[in-house]
Scaffold this motif. Sequence first.
Motif, PDB file in Angstrom:
ATOM      1  N   PRO A   1      52.231  34.518  40.052  1.00  0.00           N
ATOM      2  CA  PRO A   1      53.561  35.045  39.737  1.00  0.00           C
ATOM      3  C   PRO A   1      54.486  34.034  39.049  1.00  0.00           C
ATOM      4  N   SER A   2      54.426  32.766  39.454  1.00  0.00           N
ATOM      5  CA  SER A   2      55.344  31.777  38.899  1.00  0.00           C
ATOM      6  C   SER A   2      55.020  31.415  37.451  1.00  0.00           C
TER       7      SER A   2
ATOM      8  N   ASP B   1      55.720  40.342  30.311  1.00  0.00           N
ATOM      9  CA  ASP B   1      54.764  41.375  29.913  1.00  0.00           C
ATOM     10  C   ASP B   1      53.541  41.404  30.826  1.00  0.00           C
ATOM     11  N   GLN B   2      53.066  40.224  31.243  1.00  0.00           N
ATOM     12  CA  GLN B   2      51.923  40.157  32.150  1.00  0.00           C
ATOM     13  C   GLN B   2      52.277  40.771  33.503  1.00  0.00           C
ATOM     14  N   LEU B   3      53.479  40.478  34.000  1.00  0.00           N
ATOM     15  CA  LEU B   3      53.920  41.034  35.287  1.00  0.00           C
ATOM     16  C   LEU B   3      53.995  42.550  35.218  1.00  0.00           C
ATOM     17  N   ARG B   4      54.596  43.064  34.151  1.00  0.00           N
ATOM     18  CA  ARG B   4      54.738  44.522  34.006  1.00  0.00           C
ATOM     19  C   ARG B   4      53.374  45.205  33.867  1.00  0.00           C
ATOM     20  N   ALA B   5      52.468  44.607  33.100  1.00  0.00           N
ATOM     21  CA  ALA B   5      51.133  45.190  32.909  1.00  0.00           C
ATOM     22  C   ALA B   5      50.361  45.195  34.232  1.00  0.00           C
ATOM     23  N   TYR B   6      50.445  44.109  34.988  1.00  0.00           N
ATOM     24  CA  TYR B   6      49.759  44.017  36.274  1.00  0.00           C
ATOM     25  C   TYR B   6      50.303  45.072  37.237  1.00  0.00           C
ATOM     26  N   PHE B   7      51.633  45.168  37.291  1.00  0.00           N
ATOM     27  CA  PHE B   7      52.257  46.103  38.227  1.00  0.00           C
ATOM     28  C   PHE B   7      51.982  47.550  37.830  1.00  0.00           C
ATOM     29  N   ALA B   8      51.837  47.817  36.523  1.00  0.00           N
ATOM     30  CA  ALA B   8      51.505  49.168  36.063  1.00  0.00           C
ATOM     31  C   ALA B   8      50.117  49.569  36.546  1.00  0.00           C
ATOM     32  N   GLU B   9      49.205  48.600  36.696  1.00  0.00           N
ATOM     33  CA  GLU B   9      47.878  48.893  37.245  1.00  0.00           C
ATOM     34  C   GLU B   9      47.962  49.220  38.729  1.00  0.00           C
TER      35      GLU B   9
ATOM     36  N   ASP C   1      61.542  41.152  40.600  1.00  0.00           N
ATOM     37  CA  ASP C   1      61.100  41.913  41.781  1.00  0.00           C
ATOM     38  C   ASP C   1      59.580  41.880  41.897  1.00  0.00           C
ATOM     39  N   ILE C   2      58.897  42.044  40.771  1.00  0.00           N
ATOM     40  CA  ILE C   2      57.431  42.025  40.761  1.00  0.00           C
ATOM     41  C   ILE C   2      56.934  40.640  41.162  1.00  0.00           C
ATOM     42  N   LYS C   3      57.589  39.616  40.624  1.00  0.00           N
ATOM     43  CA  LYS C   3      57.222  38.233  40.932  1.00  0.00           C
ATOM     44  C   LYS C   3      57.365  37.973  42.432  1.00  0.00           C
ATOM     45  N   LYS C   4      58.473  38.433  43.005  1.00  0.00           N
ATOM     46  CA  LYS C   4      58.719  38.244  44.440  1.00  0.00           C
ATOM     47  C   LYS C   4      57.685  39.005  45.266  1.00  0.00           C
ATOM     48  N   LEU C   5      57.387  40.238  44.876  1.00  0.00           N
ATOM     49  CA  LEU C   5      56.413  41.044  45.604  1.00  0.00           C
ATOM     50  C   LEU C   5      55.034  40.377  45.601  1.00  0.00           C
ATOM     51  N   LEU C   6      54.615  39.869  44.450  1.00  0.00           N
ATOM     52  CA  LEU C   6      53.301  39.216  44.370  1.00  0.00           C
ATOM     53  C   LEU C   6      53.273  37.913  45.161  1.00  0.00           C
ATOM     54  N   SER C   7      54.383  37.174  45.153  1.00  0.00           N
ATOM     55  CA  SER C   7      54.403  35.945  45.947  1.00  0.00           C
ATOM     56  C   SER C   7      54.396  36.280  47.440  1.00  0.00           C
ATOM     57  N   TRP C   8      55.090  37.347  47.839  1.00  0.00           N
ATOM     58  CA  TRP C   8      55.039  37.787  49.243  1.00  0.00           C
ATOM     59  C   TRP C   8      53.624  38.198  49.614  1.00  0.00           C
ATOM     60  N   TYR C   9      52.970  38.941  48.722  1.00  0.00           N
ATOM     61  CA  TYR C   9      51.590  39.368  48.981  1.00  0.00           C
ATOM     62  C   TYR C   9      50.698  38.146  49.220  1.00  0.00           C
ATOM     63  N   ASN C  10      50.815  37.148  48.354  1.00  0.00           N
ATOM     64  CA  ASN C  10      50.002  35.937  48.503  1.00  0.00           C
ATOM     65  C   ASN C  10      50.302  35.216  49.813  1.00  0.00           C
ATOM     66  N   ILE C  11      51.568  35.143  50.200  1.00  0.00           N
ATOM     67  CA  ILE C  11      51.939  34.502  51.471  1.00  0.00           C
ATOM     68  C   ILE C  11      51.302  35.251  52.635  1.00  0.00           C
ATOM     69  N   LEU C  12      51.387  36.574  52.619  1.00  0.00           N
ATOM     70  CA  LEU C  12      50.814  37.386  53.701  1.00  0.00           C
ATOM     71  C   LEU C  12      49.303  37.213  53.784  1.00  0.00           C
ATOM     72  N   ILE C  13      48.624  37.247  52.645  1.00  0.00           N
ATOM     73  CA  ILE C  13      47.162  37.085  52.621  1.00  0.00           C
ATOM     74  C   ILE C  13      46.777  35.697  53.132  1.00  0.00           C
ATOM     75  N   ASN C  14      47.486  34.661  52.669  1.00  0.00           N
ATOM     76  CA  ASN C  14      47.186  33.292  53.113  1.00  0.00           C
ATOM     77  C   ASN C  14      47.468  33.083  54.596  1.00  0.00           C
ATOM     78  N   ALA C  15      48.384  33.881  55.149  1.00  0.00           N
ATOM     79  CA  ALA C  15      48.700  33.787  56.584  1.00  0.00           C
ATOM     80  C   ALA C  15      47.745  34.635  57.420  1.00  0.00           C
ATOM     81  N   GLY C  16      46.812  35.329  56.764  1.00  0.00           N
ATOM     82  CA  GLY C  16      45.842  36.139  57.483  1.00  0.00           C
ATOM     83  C   GLY C  16      46.330  37.533  57.830  1.00  0.00           C
ATOM     84  N   ILE C  17      47.440  37.937  57.248  1.00  0.00           N
ATOM     85  CA  ILE C  17      47.976  39.282  57.498  1.00  0.00           C
ATOM     86  C   ILE C  17      47.472  40.180  56.366  1.00  0.00           C
ATOM     87  N   THR C  18      46.542  41.068  56.704  1.00  0.00           N
ATOM     88  CA  THR C  18      45.950  41.923  55.671  1.00  0.00           C
ATOM     89  C   THR C  18      46.158  43.410  55.945  1.00  0.00           C
TER      90      THR C  18
END
Length: 145
Positions: free
Chosen positions: A81-82, A87-95, A109-126
């Motif tokens: 995300p960082s 355009d890459q963020l919008r294309a990814y989120f459209a998928e 918003d998309i950047k924040k959502l993807l970084s939150w997703y990565n934090i959750l996955i790395n913390a073992g929350i799936t």
Amino acid sequence: MLKTILSISGKPGLYKLVSHGKNMLIVESLTDNKRVPAYAKDKVISLGDIAIYTDETEMPLHEVLTSVKNKEEGKAASLVPSKATTDQLRAYFAEVLPSYDRERVYPSDIKKLLSWYNILINAGITDFTPEDAPAEKDATEKEAE
């Protein structure tokens, strides 16, 4: 699960609710497991209360996170995300969510959502499904009969 995961404005990352006192919450960082207080003046939002705008309605965050998880097969997001362009963020989120409202959902918003997703996955929350979702489904199925 997402009801106890919090975002605190002004503080990076996500936090798990540990306890609450008279005028504060005790939260634990999902990245480094440090416990810190969150006071009444801090803007604290539960991830369970967040939704993403779509063309028709709003989609709860847990459904969007589950879509990202399905796309990534349970691994961290393939798009960093960082480092991603708008355009890459919008294309990814459209998928992930084809019907998202392109005017009201910003790249930040998309950047924040993807970084939150990565934090959750790395913390073992799936498992992003709320605890009360199965009960709602059972009630809906019974009404249909």
